[in-house]
Design an enzyme around this catalytic site. Structure first.
Site, short mmCIF file in Angstrom:
data_model
loop_
_atom_site.label_atom_id
_atom_site.label_comp_id
_atom_site.label_asym_id
_atom_site.label_seq_id
_atom_site.Cartn_x
_atom_site.Cartn_y
_atom_site.Cartn_z
N GLU A 1 0.84 -1.20 0.00
CA GLU A 1 0.00 0.00 0.00
C GLU A 1 0.88 1.25 0.00
OE1 GLU A 1 -2.47 0.29 3.49
OE2 GLU A 1 -3.05 2.35 3.06
N ASP B 1 -4.37 0.25 9.73
CA ASP B 1 -5.44 1.19 10.09
C ASP B 1 -6.68 0.88 9.25
OD1 ASP B 1 -4.79 2.05 7.57
OD2 ASP B 1 -3.90 3.95 8.21
#
Ligand code: 0RA
Length: 651
Positions: A438, A513
């Site tokens: 990511e 997260d």
């Protein structure tokens, strides 16, 4: 005690001792999976009794001492003397390997080799086991124990410590078995309520009308009971699977039939989704990898619908037939088979190999579904399904063109299409790993920190497309997924070929997260929908980055969860600093290597599909169109931390 009896007994005990010597051979493992196999074994027997019309109710109770009771109201295990073995039938069932009517045929592999191996295996791997039988107006009881024998210096498995006793008068009939898994065999003898509830629910759907109860006496807060009973059987199963989808016809199509000793039940309903959700079972065991029965089902479905489309003017003379996949867009189907001599094949032994199942399904589906669709009152369903298929065919053609363009672009630009991909130098796919990372900054660190011999890095920019809401052509033309597909070299959907896979470990690396969880969910959905074999063959992993860095001037260490953080802080002494990582991007290349990429030190979790039907439902809820069920699901599963998430997703 006569000589013959003693001789018998010795032989019996040796049989059970063999099970204890190699539990893995009989129940797969001595971990959680093996532990639950003990229960499935007994539940299978009870279900058998119900499926044959002798029992209506089965109950499972988890007791405080981690013993488990399985009870049914069937005929009761026979209590009369077994002529050759000179012991009551009950004792035969619990002390003789493969004893019992259904194991008489050596090839009768009722349940795929792991369970269905006999109640004697449960006895051999239990500390103690008690059986009560109600038959012919009487109650009978016998107890078995696995005890340490100081003379033999080993545990003697499953020895009868009482004879089969006539306790007194009793009403009704049935069998009640209570056993305590042996903690000297299993790593942990606590069974899991959720795992058991899920499987019992599935069994209730697969065996319509049977009442199955579960009670966990270890849970004190009141929410410890479940009862499952679905009079509609497979019809109710399909209803449940489609609860959060939009069906495009109200009635669920159901038919059943028997050919060549194969009894098949099928339930179908189409929805407006673009995916294919077919779940098949053989003798109540999920066949996750499909097999001959699914092949037969699919080919007959295609033929029936093509014939109908042509006969009724949906296809003109000049038109070519529609493809099978066109008729399966948006389908939800459950197929359940009961048959003998089951041959399981495939990577995970969940693929049916029997050729008679193909011909049986072809014949049953052609006849029954053909008949169904010919009914004038079902003309509307036929129209809806065929029009959807015609649309799907057009999209498929568009997707083919998009793929063509991609392939051309591919060969022209070569590696530059995968411009963002930093490939590795090693040429053995079995050793190679692809990290899907990511964010560009983490991607950059990963490229610098990796071992370029076998580790390739593919950074993802922003959030990828949510594939659950898209058609194949849109997925293919999406840059992020286009890059992943090209990098893996396997193709996608119907074209998928695992043999071309360039990296045998594909590792998703996203932040710890909410955003990271969402990206991970989208990627899992993509692989689940379009490259399921990547998961079923065990190639997909999730990388766990550390959550904290703890240093005390001289030493730096990492914690991957809050428990580890507490332990580290204790170890570090007085002066320490804690840094909470908010994202992978905060780590420099060396840190990323040490904590997340180095095979010796990193934490990765393999993604598995324990239960494909449930996984499909959850993917729909979490990634699909309907907002309400998702909200509800998320609010009732509030503990949404990382590991939970993919457990909850069922993948
Ligand atoms: C063999 C024969 C008969 C019943 C059973 C086995 C039986 C086994 C189990 C295991 C759990 N529950 C069970 N219920 C029945 C029937 C013999 C007869 O009555 O004719």
């Amino acid at each position: 005690m006569g000589k013959a009896y003693r001789a018998n007994n010795i032989q019996v005990l040796e049989g059970l001792d063999a099970i204890r010597a190699r539990p893995g051979m009989y129940i797969g493992s001595t971990g959680q999976r093996g532990l639950h196999h003990l229960l499935w074994e007994l539940v299978d027997n009870a279900i058998d009794e119900a499926a044959n019309g002798f029992a209506t109710e089965i109950s499972v109770t988890l007791h405080e001492d981690n013993s488990v009771t399985v009870e049914d109201n069937g005929r009761g295990i026979p209590v009369d003397m077994h002529e050759a073995l000179k012991m009551p039938g009950v004792q035969v069932v619990f002390t003789q390997l493969h004893a019992g009517g259904k194991f008489n045929n050596e090839n009768y592999n009722y349940s795929g080799g792991l369970h269905g191996v006999g109640a004697s295996v449960v006895n051999a791997l239990s500390r103690w086991l008690e059986v009560e039988v109600r038959r012919e107006g009487r109650l009978y009881r016998q107890r078995f124990e696995s005890r340490y024998d100081p003379q033999l210096k080993k545990v003697v498995a499953g020895k009868p410590v009482t004879p089969l006793e006539d306790i007194g008068k009793a009403e009704g009939t049935g069998t009640k078995i209570r056993f305590r898994p042996d903690e000297r065999v299993f790593e942990d003898i606590r069974m899991n309520f959720d795992v058991i509830a899920k499987r019992l629910k599935e069994l209730a759907y697969l065996n319509g009308g049977v009442i199955i109860r579960l009670c966990d006496e270890r849970i004190k807060d009141g929410n410890n009971k479940r009862a499952f009973c679905y009079d509609g059987g497979l019809i109710d199963f399909v209803k449940y699977l489609n609860e959060d989808k939009n069906p495009i016809h109200p009635d669920i199509v159901y038919f059943e039939g028997e050919r060549e000793g194969v009894y098949a039940q099928v339930a179908i309903q189409y929805t407006d989704s673009y995916t294919e959700s077919i779940f098949s079972y053989v003798n109540n065991i999920p066949t996750t990898e499909g097999g001959t029965h699914e092949t037969g089902f699919k080919s007959a479905l295609t033929k029936v619908l093509n014939d109908y489309a042509r006969k009724n003017g949906y296809l003109k003379e000049k038109d070519t037939n529609l493809a099978g996949e066109d008729f399966r867009e948006g389908i939800t189907a459950v197929i359940s088979l009961k048959m003998h001599n089951v041959q399981f094949e495939g990577q995970t032994k969940t693929k049916l190999g029997n050729s008679e199942a193909r011909t049986a399904l072809e014949s049953i589906v052609s006849e029954q579904f053909g008949h169904y669709i010919e009914q004038p009152s079902n003309g509307e369903i036929a129209r809806i399904v065929i029009e959807k298929a015609i649309k799907a065919a057009k999209v498929r053609e568009a997707a083919r063109k998009a793929r063509e363009i991609m392939r051309k672009k591919d060969s022209l630009e070569g590696a530059s299409l995968v411009g963002k991909l930093a490939s590795c130098t090693g040429r053995d796919p079995r050793l190679n790993e692809l990290f899907i990372v990511e964010g560009d900054s983490a991607g950059g660190s990963a490229k610098q920190g990796r071992d370029r011999q076998f580790q390739a890095i593919l950074p993802l920019r922003g959030k990828p497309l949510n594939v659950e809401k898209k058609r194949l052509d849109q997925v293919l033309s999406n840059e992020e997924f286009g890059t992943i597909i090209t990098a893996l070299s396997t193709g996608i959907g119907e074209d998928f070929n695992i043999d071309n896979l360039k990296y045998h470990k594909v590792i998703i690396l996203s932040d710890a997260d909410q955003d990271g969880a969402h990206i991970r969910a989208i990627l899992l959905t993509f692989f689940f929908r379009y490259m399921k074999e990547l998961i079923t063959n065990g190639h997909l992993y999730i990388g766990l980055p550390p959550l904290y860095k703890v240093s005390n001037g001289t030493r730096v260490e990492y914690a991957y969860n809050d428990v580890e953080l507490k332990q580290l802080i204790k170890k570090m002494g007085k002066k320490y600093t804690v840094q909470r990582y908010k994202g992978l991007g905060e780590m420099n290349p060396e840190q990323l290597w040490e904590t997340t990429m180095d095979p010796k030190r990193r934490r990765i979790v393999q993604v598995t599909i324990e239960d494909a039907a449930e996984a499909d439902r959850l993917v729909t809820i979490l990634m699909g169109n309907k907002v309400e069920p998702r909200r509800e699901y998320i609010s009732t599963h509030a503990n949404f931390n990382k590991t939970d998430f993919f457990q909850e997703m069922g993948v």
